[in-house]
Design an enzyme around this catalytic site. Sequence first.
Site, PDB file in Angstrom:
ATOM      1  NE  ARG A  15      -3.498  -2.448   2.421  1.00  0.00           N
ATOM      2  CZ  ARG A  15      -4.595  -2.644   3.127  1.00  0.00           C
ATOM      3  NH1 ARG A  15      -5.054  -1.685   3.922  1.00  0.00           N
ATOM      4  NH2 ARG A  15      -5.234  -3.793   3.046  1.00  0.00           N
TER       5      ARG A  15
ATOM      6  NE  ARG B 176      -1.328   5.202   8.624  1.00  0.00           N
ATOM      7  CZ  ARG B 176      -2.550   4.720   8.701  1.00  0.00           C
ATOM      8  NH1 ARG B 176      -3.044   4.037   7.687  1.00  0.00           N
ATOM      9  NH2 ARG B 176      -3.294   4.922   9.759  1.00  0.00           N
TER      10      ARG B 176
ATOM     11  CD  GLU C  58      -9.333  -1.160  10.549  1.00  0.00           C
ATOM     12  OE1 GLU C  58      -9.580   0.064  10.543  1.00  0.00           O
ATOM     13  OE2 GLU C  58      -9.383  -1.876   9.541  1.00  0.00           O
TER      14      GLU C  58
ATOM     15  CB  SER D  40     -11.691  -4.557   8.063  1.00  0.00           C
ATOM     16  OG  SER D  40     -12.747  -3.767   7.671  1.00  0.00           O
TER      17      SER D  40
ATOM     18  NE  ARG E 145      -2.061  -1.158  11.899  1.00  0.00           N
ATOM     19  CZ  ARG E 145      -3.061  -0.396  11.464  1.00  0.00           C
ATOM     20  NH1 ARG E 145      -4.290  -0.596  11.904  1.00  0.00           N
ATOM     21  NH2 ARG E 145      -2.837   0.567  10.578  1.00  0.00           N
TER      22      ARG E 145
END
Lengths: 380, 521
Positions: free
Chosen positions: B343, B358, B430, B433, B484
């Site tokens: 990403r 990130r 987070e 998802s 994460r």
Amino acid sequence: MKGKLEPSERQTLIEQGKNLKEGLVALEEDLLKLNDELQREAQCIPNMTHPDVPIGGEDCSTIRKTVGSAPKFSFPVKDHLQLGKELDLFDFDAAAEVSGSKFYYLKNEAVLLEMALLNWTLSEVMKRGFTPLTTPEIVRSSVVEKCGFQPRANNTQVYSIDNSDQCLIGTAEIPVGGLHMDSILAESTLPLKYVAFSHCFRTEAGAAGTATRGLYRVHQFSKIEMFIFCRPEESDYYHDELIKIEEDMFSSLGLHFKTLDMASEDLGAPAYRKFDVEAWMPGLERFGEISSASNCTDYQSRRLGIRYRPSEALVPGPKKSKGNLAPPQFVHTLNATACAVPRMIICLLENYQQEDGSVLIPEPLRPFMGGRNIITRKSS
Amino acid sequence: MDLACYPNKTTFKTLKLASTSTSSSSIFVFPSLHKTKTLTIHSHKFPFPRLTKALSTSPTAVQTSPATTNNILQDQGGKPQWKASIDFKWIKDNKETVATNIKNRNSDADLEHILHLYDKLFILQKEVERVRGERNVVAKKMKGKLEPSERQTLIEQGKNLKEGLVALEEDLLKLNDELQREAQCIPNMTHPDVPIGGEDCSTIRKTVGSAPKFSFPVKDHLQLGKELDLFDFDAAAEVSGSKFYYLKNEAVLLEMALLNWTLSEVMKRGFTPLTTPEIVRSSVVEKCGFQPRANNTQVYSIDNSDQCLIGTAEIPVGGLHMDSILAESTLPLKYVAFSHCFRTEAGAAGTATRGLYRVHQFSKIEMFIFCRPEESDYYHDELIKIEEDMFSSLGLHFKTLDMASEDLGAPAYRKFDVEAWMPGLERFGEISSASNCTDYQSRRLGIRYRPSEALVPGPKKSKGNLAPPQFVHTLNATACAVPRMIICLLENYQQEDGSVLIPEPLRPFMGGRNIITRKSS
């Protein structure tokens, strides 16, 4: 011009100074251009070659060692593509739609086999004192070049990222080499031995012909790579150590293979000496390369800027000071494939196939596959 | 000792639930337009005109035509056209509901304009049919016996009609393209229970555990990683750029343990394991609802190519069955896929970017389900339950959120996010998802199934009395996003002496290790 001068003398000097300055600027530009051209040309000089390396083309490569023998089958032998289809292990067709040719999905036990190979290989190599690493798979193109690859050549093997000076790695050798770029290492830390897991991406531009079916030549694959930074006098020794680790692992898996001492025309610019292992692939009816171990001596380190400070004093004496330490030297670097997953999968499927179309799993991998000892057809 | 087995049926012990607490900040997979979030995938704008097809009058499915590979695109060429099978009649019949939905999601789809184009298209099609009809009449007349002057008149009529027709057909094509382009912006419908509004309207479905109490100053994952020699961000910045990293030593074992354990846990629940391509055609990225060509896109593109790097395995897994009709008996298809994800994190700035929080590249295990429409709510619940079970097993303190309408992103009908407590960051972050995309992706990817019940009851099933193919529903959910999870494990399990305990379920996958300690030098 600092002294006391007549105005006319001063004027003459001013003009002389100006001419000299312009001349200097021009000369310095020429110097810069010449240096650049020299660098560009000189970077093409390949590494020196180990005296024992056979001189010539690929048919001159010599066999250092042969292990095992080709299994005998009492039934018609299938290749990995057919085995994979019957056992529902791959999907090349969907991948061709989604991504293009030479891409694939692994499914079912093939995924477990990949994980088992990665886990087992990492474990085996760590036992021998290598530090495990995962690496970036996107790197600056300059780092790719410093390792001896050419991202901008026609038919380059290297994928580039749009709007960026970055590329995808074709091997973890690149980010691992880059780990210590522009550094001076303490001699006491050498040798530094790493075992790195990464995905690898290769365009395979210009690769055509039969040596491209199925998993044999793909654009993306998982690989475990060994990399050593060491003192120059030790690189031959570590080259032998690396090839021995590979040979031990491939023997454990029951493969039939030969280790080749690659001939001078087949070395590639960075390698002083290169050993390739080719394993017997019954479905392809030939040997196929499963690993490569290169001693790059100081070719990469001179480009990556990796040196070490020898710790013995130049001048014997009670005190070590910067004054009597030897100047920093370039390290030697070596890299070797511990496991290239798709080639290993070909070997395992083709060599361990059974008459009923199932495939046995070699013992060392069984604990890493939840105890499974065989891959069988799925009942529908 | 060796790295231990991965899916090993005998090594699973249930873990006592630890407990922890809460807070919130979100990044992940789906396109979020919220200002404070750093995620920049905008999924509801498709810049490409798409190909044409006669409008179906069926209330359910619109015919898809096979994706063509004509290259029409502006900048580079080499990009295939594709069309979403949008049910315009349904949209027109449910105009108010669709308009409300667009508003609730803060989308810029222009419904009035779209319906206007649709009506125009209908009229234009009728006109085209009329002119074709006239041309046929003329052609028929020309077959009979005619006076030369009559024939000449007819020839001229025929010519005019033909030219007129060509012009009309061009207009029809352009109108269809424009309609597609605009209509692709319409976000998915929304589950009735989804809270309406911005991120602060998201509701908590479930809370598990509570924040661990520490009797010593808590360190964040970066400091722990430095002291335990687990990462190298500095060297990666030189080699690759910021937000890249090397994992070292036990962090590598932790990543392998997390991957192995997660794959094993999800496979036990009947999911088929997959590894996927990480380079895919940009059209497939778009069909899943992402936007490779937007400004600040999250998607890396490959030079001199129509290919991109995937940001999630959802994309190649969705693509696995593109342009297919599945047998109903094969549904549900449940996959668990391992891939690396890439990403750009363009536009991401601020504190929510330190260390592993990130990054540009990471390993992820993704769950994906293709199912019948009436079952997607059920499987959404199943997916979130699997996630909650796994995170509980690892002893994490977390909350599951039902994301509010403005935070859904165009493809999701409903989205549950899990945020876990990260003591070093002093907030929730987070970690996963789970989205139910109903038929949004399948209408773009062209994935249908053939219902097996006969329409007309009778002894024999024949093609004649089978229902027409229907679009499947697709769902995707993060089983494990490694960085994460590493943050959670390091920060929650840190000890006073700087070592980190390894939660029980992972120990067999780490060769029996139960703790990460400082290296003796």
